[in-house]
Write a protein that holds these residues in place. Sequence first.
Motif, short mmCIF file in Angstrom:
data_model
loop_
_atom_site.label_atom_id
_atom_site.label_comp_id
_atom_site.label_asym_id
_atom_site.label_seq_id
_atom_site.Cartn_x
_atom_site.Cartn_y
_atom_site.Cartn_z
N MET A 9 0.80 -1.23 0.00
CA MET A 9 0.00 0.00 0.00
C MET A 9 0.84 1.28 0.00
O MET A 9 0.43 2.29 -0.57
CB MET A 9 -0.97 -0.01 1.18
N PRO A 10 2.03 1.31 0.63
CA PRO A 10 2.84 2.54 0.60
C PRO A 10 3.40 2.90 -0.78
O PRO A 10 3.99 3.98 -0.93
CB PRO A 10 3.98 2.24 1.58
N LEU A 11 3.25 2.03 -1.78
CA LEU A 11 3.84 2.31 -3.09
C LEU A 11 3.35 3.64 -3.67
O LEU A 11 4.13 4.43 -4.20
CB LEU A 11 3.55 1.17 -4.06
N PHE A 89 6.42 1.35 14.11
CA PHE A 89 5.08 0.74 14.07
C PHE A 89 4.08 1.58 14.84
O PHE A 89 2.95 1.79 14.40
CB PHE A 89 5.15 -0.67 14.66
N ARG A 90 4.47 2.08 16.01
CA ARG A 90 3.57 2.91 16.81
C ARG A 90 3.23 4.20 16.09
O ARG A 90 2.07 4.65 16.11
CB ARG A 90 4.23 3.23 18.16
N LYS A 91 4.22 4.78 15.44
CA LYS A 91 3.99 6.03 14.72
C LYS A 91 3.03 5.83 13.55
O LYS A 91 2.09 6.60 13.35
CB LYS A 91 5.33 6.59 14.21
N VAL A 92 3.26 4.78 12.79
CA VAL A 92 2.39 4.47 11.65
C VAL A 92 1.00 4.09 12.13
O VAL A 92 -0.02 4.51 11.54
CB VAL A 92 3.00 3.35 10.79
N PHE A 95 -1.05 7.14 13.15
CA PHE A 95 -1.51 7.87 11.97
C PHE A 95 -2.65 7.12 11.30
O PHE A 95 -3.67 7.69 10.92
CB PHE A 95 -0.34 8.06 11.00
N THR A 96 -2.49 5.80 11.16
CA THR A 96 -3.46 4.98 10.43
C THR A 96 -4.80 4.94 11.15
O THR A 96 -5.86 4.95 10.50
CB THR A 96 -2.92 3.55 10.26
N VAL A 97 -4.79 4.88 12.48
CA VAL A 97 -6.04 4.81 13.23
C VAL A 97 -6.92 6.02 12.96
O VAL A 97 -8.13 5.88 12.70
CB VAL A 97 -5.74 4.69 14.75
N TRP A 98 -6.33 7.20 12.97
CA TRP A 98 -7.12 8.41 12.74
C TRP A 98 -7.56 8.52 11.29
O TRP A 98 -8.66 9.00 11.01
CB TRP A 98 -6.33 9.64 13.17
N ILE A 99 -6.73 8.07 10.36
CA ILE A 99 -7.14 8.03 8.96
C ILE A 99 -8.33 7.09 8.78
O ILE A 99 -9.29 7.38 8.05
CB ILE A 99 -5.97 7.60 8.06
N ALA A 100 -8.27 5.93 9.47
CA ALA A 100 -9.37 4.96 9.39
C ALA A 100 -10.66 5.54 9.97
O ALA A 100 -11.74 5.35 9.40
CB ALA A 100 -8.98 3.68 10.13
N ASN A 235 0.67 16.98 10.32
CA ASN A 235 0.28 15.93 11.25
C ASN A 235 -0.94 16.33 12.09
O ASN A 235 -1.01 16.07 13.30
CB ASN A 235 1.44 15.55 12.18
N LEU A 236 -1.92 16.92 11.41
CA LEU A 236 -3.18 17.28 12.07
C LEU A 236 -4.28 16.29 11.70
O LEU A 236 -5.46 16.64 11.62
CB LEU A 236 -3.60 18.70 11.66
N VAL A 237 -3.89 15.05 11.49
CA VAL A 237 -4.84 14.02 11.07
C VAL A 237 -5.89 13.77 12.15
O VAL A 237 -7.06 13.56 11.86
CB VAL A 237 -4.09 12.71 10.73
N LYS A 238 -5.46 13.77 13.41
CA LYS A 238 -6.40 13.55 14.52
C LYS A 238 -7.47 14.64 14.52
O LYS A 238 -8.67 14.34 14.65
CB LYS A 238 -5.65 13.55 15.84
N GLN A 239 -7.05 15.89 14.37
CA GLN A 239 -8.01 17.00 14.37
C GLN A 239 -8.96 16.90 13.18
O GLN A 239 -10.15 17.20 13.29
CB GLN A 239 -7.26 18.32 14.35
#
Length: 371
Positions: A9-11, A89-92, A95-100, A235-239
Motif C-alpha cells: 500500500m505505501p507504493l 510501528f507505533r507512529k504508523v 496515523f493509520t487509526v485516525w485516517i481509518a 500531522n493534524l490528522v487527529k483533528q
Amino acid sequence: YAVVSFPFMPLSGIMYAYEKLIETKLCEMLQKLFSIVLVVLALLYRADVRLVVLANVLSALVAMAVKYCIVRRGTDIRIKFSAAKLAMFRKVAGFTVWIAIQALAQRCIFNLAPSILGIVAASEDIAVFSPASSIESYFASVAAAINGFFIMRVTKYIIADENDRLYHLLLKVGRFQVLLLGLIYIVFICVGDDFMTAWMGADFRMAWPCAALIMIPDILIFSEQVANTAAIANNLVKQQALGYLLMAAICVLCSFPLSRMFGAVGASAAIAIAYSALFIYNNILYTRRMKLDMWKFLKECYGSVIIPMVFAGATAFFICSRLITAGGWFGVVVKGAVTFILYVPAALAAMTKQEKEIVSNFLKSKDKKTL
C-alpha cells in the motif's frame, strides 16, 4: 487479495513523494480500464460472480506490480520485508487509526442515508437517492483529481516556514478548482432534469435536486484541497478525523427529521448541512493551527468569481428551461453546449491576467506543469 496487497500500500505514497504524479494517475486509470475490460469479457462469456470478482482482483494486482517496478527502477527505495522497529510501528499505527476513523465517518454519510430513509420514509426515496449519490461521487472524483499533486511542494513550504507561498498556492489552485467545479455544477443544474429523465426515467427526476444539494459543499471543501494536504503534512490528522466525526453526528441527527418530512431531498439536505459544518470546522482548524488567513482566502477566491458564475448560471438556466424545448439526450447535449458557451466568457471575466496566462501556457505546454 487484501492480505497480499496490504504490504504494498505505501507504493503510491512513495511515488507521490518522488513526484511521479503522472505515473501514479496513469496506473490508477489503467487499472480501472483493465478491470472494466476483464469484467465485460467475463460477463460476455456468462461467467459467474466469482470470475467477475477475480477480474477486479487481477487488475489491481497488475497495477500493484507496475507500481512496484516504477518504484524499483525510478527511485532508490528498496522494500524490506523484515519486521519494522516498534517505534516506527507505533507512529504508523497512530496515523493509520485516525485516517481509518476519518474514512469510516465519511463512509457513514452516504451508507447510512438509505437505511434512515428506509426507517422514516418510503422505498421510492431510497431508489431516488441512489443515483444522486452516484452523481455526487463522480463530481467528487473530478474535484479530487489533483489530490496529492502538491504534497511535495506543500511539505517544502511547511518545513521552510513559508506560509505566504503556501497561501499563494492555496489561492491559485482554489480559484481554478472553483471555476472548473462551477462549470460542471452549472451545466448539471441546467441539464439535470433532462439528464435524469433520459438516464433513469421520469420516476427518478427528483434525483436531480438531491444531487444538486449534495454537490454544493463539495465545491467549497475541494477548493481548499491544498490546505487539506497541508494539514496532513502538519500531522493534524487527529483533528481532521474529529471534524469528520462531528460531520457524521450532525448528518445522522439531521437526517431523521428531514428525511421524514422531505424524503430523499431531506436526506440530501442533511448531508449538505453536515458537509457545510465540516467546511466551517476545517477553516477554523486551518486558521488556528496553521495560521492561514482563511477569511481572506474566501474573499479572494470567491469574491470576483461568484457574480459572473451566478449571472452565467441564471442566464443559461432561463434559456434552457424557457427557450429550448428539445428533450432526451439531444436536449441534454444542446443545453449543455449552450451553458458551456455562456459560462466560458463569464469565467474569463472572473480570471486575473496572470490566471489567463497560466491557462494559455498550460494549453500550449507539452509537459502540463504550468502550476
